[in-house]
Scaffold this active site. Structure first.
Site, PDB file in Angstrom:
ATOM      1  N   LYS A 105      26.972  62.549   9.209  1.00 52.17           N
ATOM      2  CA  LYS A 105      28.230  62.177   9.872  1.00 52.17           C
ATOM      3  C   LYS A 105      28.207  62.441  11.367  1.00 52.17           C
ATOM      4  O   LYS A 105      27.366  63.183  11.886  1.00 52.17           O
ATOM      5  CB  LYS A 105      29.413  62.853   9.168  1.00 52.17           C
ATOM      6  CG  LYS A 105      29.668  62.151   7.825  1.00 52.17           C
ATOM      7  CD  LYS A 105      30.915  62.563   7.119  1.00 52.17           C
ATOM      8  CE  LYS A 105      31.053  61.679   5.854  1.00 52.17           C
ATOM      9  NZ  LYS A 105      32.101  62.151   4.955  1.00 52.17           N
ATOM     10  N   ARG A 141      27.733  65.687  -1.344  1.00 53.54           N
ATOM     11  CA  ARG A 141      27.514  64.238  -1.385  1.00 53.54           C
ATOM     12  C   ARG A 141      26.575  63.885  -0.236  1.00 53.54           C
ATOM     13  O   ARG A 141      26.974  63.982   0.924  1.00 53.54           O
ATOM     14  CB  ARG A 141      28.867  63.526  -1.239  1.00 53.54           C
ATOM     15  CG  ARG A 141      28.797  62.010  -1.294  1.00 53.54           C
ATOM     16  CD  ARG A 141      30.185  61.413  -1.078  1.00 53.54           C
ATOM     17  NE  ARG A 141      30.156  59.955  -1.116  1.00 53.54           N
ATOM     18  CZ  ARG A 141      29.761  59.199  -0.104  1.00 53.54           C
ATOM     19  NH1 ARG A 141      29.370  59.739   1.033  1.00 53.54           N
ATOM     20  NH2 ARG A 141      29.780  57.881  -0.220  1.00 53.54           N
TER      21      ARG A 141
HETATM   22  N1  PMM Z   1      32.335  60.103   2.789  1.00 52.12           N
HETATM   23  C1  PMM Z   1      32.127  58.770   2.823  1.00 52.12           C
HETATM   24  C2  PMM Z   1      32.473  57.958   1.720  1.00 52.12           C
HETATM   25  N2  PMM Z   1      32.999  58.505   0.604  1.00 52.12           N
HETATM   26  N3  PMM Z   1      33.728  60.384  -0.593  1.00 52.12           N
HETATM   27  C3  PMM Z   1      33.951  61.716  -0.662  1.00 52.12           C
HETATM   28  N4  PMM Z   1      34.478  62.260  -1.783  1.00 52.12           N
HETATM   29  N5  PMM Z   1      33.656  62.542   0.385  1.00 52.12           N
HETATM   30  C4  PMM Z   1      33.121  62.072   1.550  1.00 52.12           C
HETATM   31  O1  PMM Z   1      32.891  62.872   2.482  1.00 52.12           O
HETATM   32  C5  PMM Z   1      32.869  60.665   1.660  1.00 52.12           C
HETATM   33  C6  PMM Z   1      33.208  59.846   0.548  1.00 52.12           C
HETATM   34  C7  PMM Z   1      31.559  58.136   4.054  1.00 52.12           C
HETATM   35  O2  PMM Z   1      30.177  58.227   4.085  1.00 52.12           O
HETATM   36  P1  PMM Z   1      29.194  56.989   3.723  1.00 52.12           P
HETATM   37  O3  PMM Z   1      29.704  55.773   4.436  1.00 52.12           O
HETATM   38  O4  PMM Z   1      27.848  57.401   4.166  1.00 52.12           O
HETATM   39  O5  PMM Z   1      29.238  56.792   2.237  1.00 52.12           O
END
Ligand code: PMM
Length: 273
Positions: A214, A249
């Site tokens: 991030k 995650r």
């Molecule tokens: N971050 C992203 C998408 N979904 N879901 C949860 N529960 N927590 C997060 O921090 C989160 C998420 C954005 O990241 P990406 O675009 O790399 O998937």
């Protein structure tokens, strides 16, 4: 509550053309399946499949497009590996179809605020439910986010949404809470939320943290490209595990698995005296 023992790894499988971190790489469904299988082999206990980007400034994806992206991937991954399949959506129709296709977890980045039918669906189908905090919507969330006390506000919001879920019939044991790193948060907000994960863990639900690649990691390390933020990502999640995260995650499962094997072993050692 802590799940105890190993910190679980949720591997990210984005089937989107525009996610900030890996956008475009896996819009090809077969490539997304292969990526999911690789992450499962590397040690992901959960695979989180998403068909709508939530990067700052992004617009919602039409329902039909999202369904078309994620369903074949959910179905095939369910068939070909043992990982728990999580669907990253706030739309009840997408969650419902994904559950029918084999998903056992719903990852709702709106914590039930996005679709009034989501809580009932999760109750009825008995899936695990991730409630994530977000300030505003992806389109506007990074425009000067403000809090009085970010830790208390995020904790109280998640406690409230967990109550909403339980009132709708969701089993309290099936709820996971997530402070939503980067979702309407400045660098300082993100750091405060990670540092104070014990306050979130006190709610009694397992805690998920997603800091992988991030922007705040780029700010701290000078790494502009998300794909170059692995070492900062490792640092964030090792600390998160030590501070009370039960699940992380991440995009890069293999290195995180080894880092967390060491972190978990250290945290399991007896505290002196
Ligand atoms: N971050 C992203 C998408 N979904 N879901 C949860 N529960 N927590 C997060 O921090 C989160 C998420 C954005 O990241 P990406 O675009 O790399 O998937």
């Amino acid at each position: 509550m802590s799940l105890g023992g190993a910190t679980l790894i949720m591997g990210v499988v984005n089937v989107t053309p525009d996610s900030f971190s890996d956008g475009g790489l896996f819009v090809d469904r077969q490539a997304a399946v292969e990526q999911g299988l690789a992450l499962a082999r590397q040690g992901a206990a959960i695979l989180d499949i998403g068909g709508e980007s939530t990067r700052p400034g992004s617009d919602p994806t039409p329902l039909e497009v999202e369904l078309d992206r994620v369903l074949p991937v959910v179905r095939e991954l369910k068939e070909r590996c043992h990982a728990v399949i999580s669907i990253d959506t706030y739309k009840a129709p997408v969650a419902e179809a994904a559950i029918e296709a084999g998903a056992a977890m719903v990852n709702d980045v709106t914590a039930l605020k996005g679709d009034p039918a989501m809580a009932g669906l999760c109750a009825k189908s008995g899936v695990a439910l991730v409630l994530m905090h977000m300030l505003g919507s992806p389109r506007t969330m990074q425009q000067d986010p403000q809090y009085g006390d970010v830790v208390a506000e995020v904790r109280d919001f998640l406690a409230g949404q967990a109550r909403v879920a339980i009132q709708a019939g969701v089993d309290g044991q099936a709820i996971v809470v997530d402070p939503g790193i980067g979702f309407g948060k400045t660098l300082d907000h993100n750091l405060a939320l990670i540092r104070n994960l014990p306050a979130l863990a006190q709610l009694g639900y397992p805690v998920l943290l997603g800091a992988s690649r991030k922007a705040f990691i780029g700010r701290l390390t000078g790494r502009d490209k998300p794909g170059e933020r692995l070492w900062g990502t490792v640092g964030a999640h090792v600390l998160a595990a030590a501070l009370g995260a039960d699940m992380v995650r991440v995009h890069d499962v293999a290195p995180l698995r080894e880092a967390l094997q060491v972190a978990d072993a250290v945290m399991a050692a007896p505290v002196w005296p």
